[in-house]
Write an enzyme that holds these catalytic residues in place. Structure first.
Site, PDB file in Angstrom:
ATOM      1  N   ASP A  35       0.853  -1.191   0.000  1.00 52.65           N
ATOM      2  CA  ASP A  35       0.000   0.000   0.000  1.00 52.65           C
ATOM      3  C   ASP A  35       0.886   1.237   0.000  1.00 52.65           C
ATOM      4  OD1 ASP A  35      -3.264   0.085   0.860  1.00 52.65           O
ATOM      5  OD2 ASP A  35      -2.204   2.008   0.983  1.00 52.65           O
ATOM      6  N   ASN A  88      -5.384  -4.644  -6.899  1.00 53.18           N
ATOM      7  CA  ASN A  88      -6.597  -4.172  -6.202  1.00 53.18           C
ATOM      8  C   ASN A  88      -6.631  -2.660  -5.998  1.00 53.18           C
ATOM      9  OD1 ASN A  88      -8.958  -4.463  -4.184  1.00 53.18           O
ATOM     10  ND2 ASN A  88      -7.348  -3.458  -2.982  1.00 53.18           N
ATOM     11  N   TYR A 155     -13.980   7.644 -13.517  1.00 53.32           N
ATOM     12  CA  TYR A 155     -13.791   6.369 -12.805  1.00 53.32           C
ATOM     13  C   TYR A 155     -14.324   5.215 -13.659  1.00 53.32           C
ATOM     14  CZ  TYR A 155     -14.360   2.798  -9.161  1.00 53.32           C
ATOM     15  OH  TYR A 155     -14.300   1.636  -8.431  1.00 53.32           O
ATOM     16  N   LYS A 159     -12.400   1.808 -15.258  1.00 52.95           N
ATOM     17  CA  LYS A 159     -12.769   0.414 -14.985  1.00 52.95           C
ATOM     18  C   LYS A 159     -13.112  -0.322 -16.279  1.00 52.95           C
ATOM     19  CE  LYS A 159     -11.917   0.495 -10.601  1.00 52.95           C
ATOM     20  NZ  LYS A 159     -10.813  -0.305 -10.035  1.00 52.95           N
ATOM     21  N   PRO A 185     -16.943  -5.643  -8.093  1.00 53.43           N
ATOM     22  CA  PRO A 185     -17.844  -5.437  -6.956  1.00 53.43           C
ATOM     23  C   PRO A 185     -18.883  -4.366  -7.235  1.00 53.43           C
ATOM     24  CG  PRO A 185     -15.519  -5.272  -6.302  1.00 53.43           C
ATOM     25  CD  PRO A 185     -15.587  -5.196  -7.802  1.00 53.43           C
ATOM     26  N   GLY A 186     -19.878  -4.299  -6.323  1.00 50.54           N
ATOM     27  CA  GLY A 186     -20.936  -3.296  -6.438  1.00 50.54           C
ATOM     28  C   GLY A 186     -20.712  -2.149  -5.472  1.00 50.54           C
ATOM     29  N   ILE A 187     -21.536  -2.096  -4.430  1.00 54.94           N
ATOM     30  CA  ILE A 187     -21.449  -0.998  -3.458  1.00 54.94           C
ATOM     31  C   ILE A 187     -20.904  -1.573  -2.146  1.00 54.94           C
ATOM     32  CG2 ILE A 187     -22.741   0.838  -2.296  1.00 54.94           C
ATOM     33  CD1 ILE A 187     -22.783   1.029  -5.385  1.00 54.94           C
ATOM     34  N   VAL A 188     -19.618  -1.338  -1.938  1.00 53.16           N
ATOM     35  CA  VAL A 188     -18.936  -1.942  -0.792  1.00 53.16           C
ATOM     36  C   VAL A 188     -18.674  -0.861   0.262  1.00 53.16           C
ATOM     37  CG1 VAL A 188     -17.079  -3.499  -0.101  1.00 53.16           C
ATOM     38  CG2 VAL A 188     -17.752  -3.365  -2.518  1.00 53.16           C
ATOM     39  N   GLY A 189     -19.023  -1.134   1.497  1.00 55.60           N
ATOM     40  CA  GLY A 189     -18.895  -0.144   2.567  1.00 55.60           C
ATOM     41  C   GLY A 189     -17.468   0.016   3.061  1.00 55.60           C
ATOM     42  N   THR A 190     -16.632   0.659   2.248  1.00 55.04           N
ATOM     43  CA  THR A 190     -15.232   0.910   2.632  1.00 55.04           C
ATOM     44  C   THR A 190     -14.990   2.419   2.671  1.00 55.04           C
ATOM     45  OG1 THR A 190     -14.498   0.994   0.338  1.00 55.04           O
ATOM     46  CG2 THR A 190     -14.491  -1.185   1.386  1.00 55.04           C
TER      47      THR A 190
HETATM   48  N1  LIG Z   1     -15.777   0.296  -2.524  1.00 59.00           N
HETATM   49  C1  LIG Z   1     -16.521  -0.036  -3.563  1.00 59.00           C
HETATM   50  O1  LIG Z   1     -17.758   0.089  -3.535  1.00 59.00           O
HETATM   51  C2  LIG Z   1     -15.896  -0.596  -4.808  1.00 59.00           C
HETATM   52  C3  LIG Z   1     -14.535  -0.659  -5.012  1.00 59.00           C
HETATM   53  N2  LIG Z   1     -14.030  -1.166  -6.172  1.00 59.00           N
HETATM   54  C4  LIG Z   1     -12.599  -1.232  -6.419  1.00 59.00           C
HETATM   55  O2  LIG Z   1     -11.987  -2.075  -5.440  1.00 59.00           O
HETATM   56  C5  LIG Z   1     -10.654  -1.616  -5.169  1.00 59.00           C
HETATM   57  C6  LIG Z   1     -10.487  -1.401  -3.673  1.00 59.00           C
HETATM   58  O3  LIG Z   1     -11.450  -0.429  -3.257  1.00 59.00           O
HETATM   59  P1  LIG Z   1     -11.730  -0.062  -1.713  1.00 59.00           P
HETATM   60  O4  LIG Z   1     -11.129  -1.077  -0.831  1.00 59.00           O
HETATM   61  O5  LIG Z   1     -13.151   0.247  -1.617  1.00 59.00           O
HETATM   62  O6  LIG Z   1     -10.880   1.306  -1.610  1.00 59.00           O
HETATM   63  P2  LIG Z   1     -10.239   1.996  -0.301  1.00 59.00           P
HETATM   64  O7  LIG Z   1     -10.050   3.420  -0.669  1.00 59.00           O
HETATM   65  O8  LIG Z   1     -11.057   1.659   0.896  1.00 59.00           O
HETATM   66  O9  LIG Z   1      -8.816   1.281  -0.172  1.00 59.00           O
HETATM   67  C7  LIG Z   1      -7.899   1.387  -1.232  1.00 59.00           C
HETATM   68  C8  LIG Z   1      -6.480   1.185  -0.738  1.00 59.00           C
HETATM   69  O10 LIG Z   1      -5.635   1.387  -1.866  1.00 59.00           O
HETATM   70  C9  LIG Z   1      -4.545   2.227  -1.472  1.00 59.00           C
HETATM   71  N3  LIG Z   1      -4.047   2.992  -2.616  1.00 59.00           N
HETATM   72  C10 LIG Z   1      -4.649   4.037  -3.238  1.00 59.00           C
HETATM   73  N4  LIG Z   1      -3.853   4.520  -4.198  1.00 59.00           N
HETATM   74  C11 LIG Z   1      -2.728   3.751  -4.211  1.00 59.00           C
HETATM   75  C12 LIG Z   1      -1.536   3.753  -4.978  1.00 59.00           C
HETATM   76  N5  LIG Z   1      -1.329   4.674  -5.934  1.00 59.00           N
HETATM   77  N6  LIG Z   1      -0.602   2.809  -4.735  1.00 59.00           N
HETATM   78  C13 LIG Z   1      -0.800   1.900  -3.752  1.00 59.00           C
HETATM   79  N7  LIG Z   1      -1.888   1.862  -2.975  1.00 59.00           N
HETATM   80  C14 LIG Z   1      -2.850   2.775  -3.208  1.00 59.00           C
HETATM   81  C15 LIG Z   1      -5.125   3.130  -0.399  1.00 59.00           C
HETATM   82  O11 LIG Z   1      -4.099   3.675   0.426  1.00 59.00           O
HETATM   83  C16 LIG Z   1      -6.066   2.185   0.339  1.00 59.00           C
HETATM   84  O12 LIG Z   1      -5.414   1.526   1.394  1.00 59.00           O
HETATM   85  C17 LIG Z   1     -10.467  -0.363  -6.028  1.00 59.00           C
HETATM   86  O13 LIG Z   1      -9.813  -0.693  -7.220  1.00 59.00           O
HETATM   87  C18 LIG Z   1     -11.901   0.086  -6.315  1.00 59.00           C
HETATM   88  O14 LIG Z   1     -11.988   0.851  -7.495  1.00 59.00           O
HETATM   89  C19 LIG Z   1     -14.846  -1.646  -7.154  1.00 59.00           C
HETATM   90  C20 LIG Z   1     -16.191  -1.606  -7.004  1.00 59.00           C
HETATM   91  C21 LIG Z   1     -16.827  -1.088  -5.822  1.00 59.00           C
HETATM   92  C1  LIG Z   2     -16.912   2.548  -6.233  1.00 64.13           C
HETATM   93  C2  LIG Z   2     -17.594   1.865  -7.322  1.00 64.13           C
HETATM   94  O1  LIG Z   2     -17.005   1.149  -8.083  1.00 64.13           O
HETATM   95  C3  LIG Z   2     -18.961   2.071  -7.417  1.00 64.13           C
HETATM   96  C4  LIG Z   2     -19.560   2.242  -8.715  1.00 64.13           C
HETATM   97  O2  LIG Z   2     -19.619   2.109  -6.440  1.00 64.13           O
END
Ligand SMILES: NC(=O)C1=CN([C@@H]2O[C@H](COP(=O)(O)OP(=O)(O)OC[C@H]3O[C@@H](n4cnc5c(N)ncnc54)[C@H](O)[C@@H]3O)[C@@H](O)[C@H]2O)C=CC1
Ligand SMILES: CC(=O)C(C)=O
Length: 259
Positions: A35, A88, A155, A159, A185-190
């Protein structure tokens, strides 16, 4: 069990990446966390070690090819090889209609979500080819890589690019028994959705939590997704059960986007 396989997960200090790392550790993999956020990364590594996981970590920025090479080298130096590499890490970028996009925000989002995946595929595939024992590369796509979402135009474009890169890499790497797939994934609570919800307040006139609730209403199964839900699919894609699947971008969204 024989020799432990090794899984590398970018963006795994928190959120979906951390959920995937936890699941793959339970599946028996040695884990390489990576990370940009060193503080959270080290805390996560400590928690994994306390649970008895065979884990190491590497601070790196996926947009930098040298960091991706360094991540692979660190995995090989620590555990001997790389069997599974998960691209990821991703960012949501700006929330805005296309008429209001900021060029700097466009560059930032494309850099992380597209270049990050390209350099990750390159570093992982070259190592896997050298090992000669195949491998699995797994990319983070999204429902937004299957259908464009308003206010998330840039965004969504990134994707869709991940979807295309998954097709290309699968074709190029099949001769080396390296499969390449993505999870959508869809709507993930992160943290990502906490930020999206806040950013949407400006454009949608919503109050805190309302945008997340509105998007969640569109899920057939009636609840938002957890990192564990996404990790269930990734666990399958990282296992030998998925050996005959490559070049696929697979939805895990509780029934939101229907192909
Ligand atoms: N949360 C959601 O609803 C969805 C997320 N996704 C995808 O899943 C993946 C993970 O998403 P989340 O866990 O929700 O995000 P998040 O923001 O909660 O966690 C992402 C992590 O990636 C790290 N990161 C960001 N930029 C970086 C870089 N340049 N180099 C290394 N690390 C980096 C961040 O520090 C963080 O720890 C992403 O690719 C996101 O687009 C896809 C669909 C839905
Ligand atoms: C963050 C993400 O991929 C959506 C559409 O919720």
């Amino acid at each position: 069990m024989g020799i432990q396989k090794v899984a590398v997960i970018t963006g795994s200090a928190q959120g979906i990446g951390r959920g995937i790392a936890e699941r793959l550790a339970k599946d028996g993999f040695s884990i390489v966390l990576s990370d940009l956020n060193e503080e959270v990364l080290k805390e996560t590594e400590k928690e994994f070690k306390n649970k008895g996981v065979n884990v190491t970590s590497f601070v790196g920025n996926v947009t930098k090819p040298e960091d991706q090479e360094g991540l692979v080298k660190h995995a090989v130096d620590t555990f001997g090889n790389v069997d599974v590499f998960i691209n990821n890490a991703g960012v949501e970028g700006q929330v805005a209609p296309l008429t209001a996009v900021d060029p700097k925000a466009v560059d930032f989002t494309l850099d992380v979500n597209i270049k990050g995946v390209i350099y990750g595929i390159k570093a992982a595939a070259n190592q896997m080819k050298k090992q000669g024992t195949g491998g699995k590369i797994i990319n983070a796509c999204s429902i937004a890589g299957q259908e464009g979402f308003e206010m998330l135009g840039v965004y969504s474009a990134t994707k869709f690019a991940v979807k295309g890169l998954t097709h290309v890499a699968a074709k190029e790497l099949a001769p080396f028994k390296i499969t390449v797939n993505s999870y959508c994934p869809g709507i993930v609570g992160t943290g990502m959705w906490e930020r999206l919800d806040e950013k949407m307040m400006e454009h949608m006139g919503t109050k805190k939590g309302e945008a997340f609730a509105k998007f969640t209403q569109g899920i057939a199964l009636g609840r938002p997704q957890t990192p564990e839900d996404a990790a269930n699919l990734v666990s399958f894609l990282a296992s030998s059960d998925s050996d005959y699947i490559t070049g696929q971008n697979i939805l895990t969204d509780g029934g939101m986007v229907f192909n």
